[in-house]
Write an enzyme that holds these catalytic residues in place. Structure first.
Site, PDB file in Angstrom:
ATOM      1  N   ARG A 237     -20.451   6.839  -7.678  1.00 49.53           N
ATOM      2  CA  ARG A 237     -20.593   8.241  -8.061  1.00 49.53           C
ATOM      3  C   ARG A 237     -19.208   8.894  -8.031  1.00 49.53           C
ATOM      4  NH1 ARG A 237     -24.690   6.833  -9.747  1.00 49.53           N
ATOM      5  NH2 ARG A 237     -26.821   7.691  -9.468  1.00 49.53           N
ATOM      6  N   GLU A 266     -19.257  14.988 -15.361  1.00 45.31           N
ATOM      7  CA  GLU A 266     -19.547  14.110 -16.497  1.00 45.31           C
ATOM      8  C   GLU A 266     -20.250  14.891 -17.601  1.00 45.31           C
ATOM      9  OE1 GLU A 266     -21.681  10.706 -15.025  1.00 45.31           O
ATOM     10  OE2 GLU A 266     -20.017  10.055 -13.775  1.00 45.31           O
ATOM     11  N   HIS A 285     -19.779   6.113 -17.634  1.00 48.74           N
ATOM     12  CA  HIS A 285     -20.961   5.906 -16.780  1.00 48.74           C
ATOM     13  C   HIS A 285     -21.917   4.917 -17.458  1.00 48.74           C
ATOM     14  CE1 HIS A 285     -23.493   7.927 -13.409  1.00 48.74           C
ATOM     15  NE2 HIS A 285     -23.793   6.638 -13.532  1.00 48.74           N
TER      16      HIS A 285
END
Length: 319
Positions: A237, A266, A285
């Site tokens: 994360r 993000e 991601h």
């Protein structure tokens, strides 16, 4: 009456895998699809929900305290930082995730980022495309057996990552306060304390969950403790790393590089200094992704709900 299952938000093209699980369950389910972005939107949509399927929308204490019928909140993914676990436990609501769907994918992605840096693949590729046909653009590169790969966390994914790293010759170490030195030794890994692994790792791969204790775990102080040649890899994360401190450390040659699949915000802001650095690799991601993993994730998240609405306990319950 049919059970009402609310999907708070999603980014899939269709919901056929979830619908198939519900249809094959033998339970009368009304599947309600929403695209909530705020707490208020979730509260409004979840008024009568017996179950909630969640991707990114916030399921905070305020949301949970408003729920009157909900028996389970099931989240797409491993992390449950969108959900207030304590509030759910107090309310008697089961929270479940899917901790094992992307184990191969994330460990493979971390390995790919490690190898890209260890052999300077991205740097050399960029130099060749600029017209510079010269291995010296990669200096220095060291043999794998002269370097240590450290992992923060020693759950499913980092264990699998280490299994893939060890045959390449790297020395390996791990930090996890919840795993014994004996357990790590059985996996052929040296247990280190946090400050020690920060100091000793040539490559430091982050695999801890995002909780209060791990927010900005990698901060300015710890970046200054790292080797100057060290590279940090993050497939966990984004907020585990203080991004401003990381950018400063990279700009000032405090560490050598970074390979990030996750960022603090993000998508990453286009004005982030990290995007302008040749010593940073960033992917969007995507470590979790393969077609097979995506299907498994969606089916298992839906099955969590079916288990609980059937009066059973889901094997992935966290509360």
């Amino acid at each position: 009456m049919a059970f009402k299952v609310l999907l708070t938000d999603y980014e899939f093209e269709n919901l056929k895998y979830e619908e198939e699980v519900f249809e094959e369950s033998g339970i009368d389910i009304e599947f309600i699809k929403a695209q909530c972005r705020t707490e208020d939107e979730v509260i409004e949509q979840a008024k009568y929900a017996d179950a909630i399927l969640n991707q990114y929308a916030p399921v905070s204490r305020r949301v949970i305290e408003s729920l009157e019928h909900t028996k389970i909140i099931s989240r797409y993914g491993v992390g449950v930082n969108t959900i207030d676990l304590n509030a759910a436990k107090e309310k008697g609501i089961t929270v479940a995730n899917v901790p094992d769907y992307g184990m191969e994918e994330v460990s493979n992605h971390a390995l790919a980022l490690l190898l890209a840096w260890a052999r300077k693949v991205t740097i050399l590729n960029n130099e060749v495309k600029k017209g510079n046909w010269d291995f010296k653009a990669s200096v220095p590169i060291h043999r794998f057996n002269e370097q240590t790969v450290g992992v923060l966390g020693f759950g499913r994914i980092p264990r699998r990552f280490i299994e893939k790293v060890k045959p390449l010759g790297f020395k390996t170490a791990a930090y996890d306060p919840f795993v014994s030195a004996e357990d790590m030794a059985a996996a052929g890994v040296q247990k280190m304390e946090l400050d020690e692994i920060i100091r000793e790792s040539d490559f430091l791969s982050v695999h801890v969950p995002l909780i209060d204790e791990t927010y900005h775990l990698i901060n300015e102080e710890r970046l200054h403790q790292m080797k100057q040649n060290a590279v940090i890899i993050n497939t966990a994360r984004g907020p585990i790393i203080d991004e401003k401190a990381l950018a400063h450390a990279l700009e000032n040659n405090i560490i050598a590089g970074a390979a990030l699949d996750v960022t603090e915000n993000e998508p990453i802001s286009l004005d982030s200094p990290l995007l302008k650095m040749d010593n940073v690799i960033i992917t969007p991601h995507s470590a979790w992704y393969s077609e097979e993993a995506m299907i498994e994730l969606r089916q298992k998240a839906a099955k969590n709900i079916v288990h609980v609405l059937s009066g059973e306990k889901t094997p992935y319950a966290l509360t």
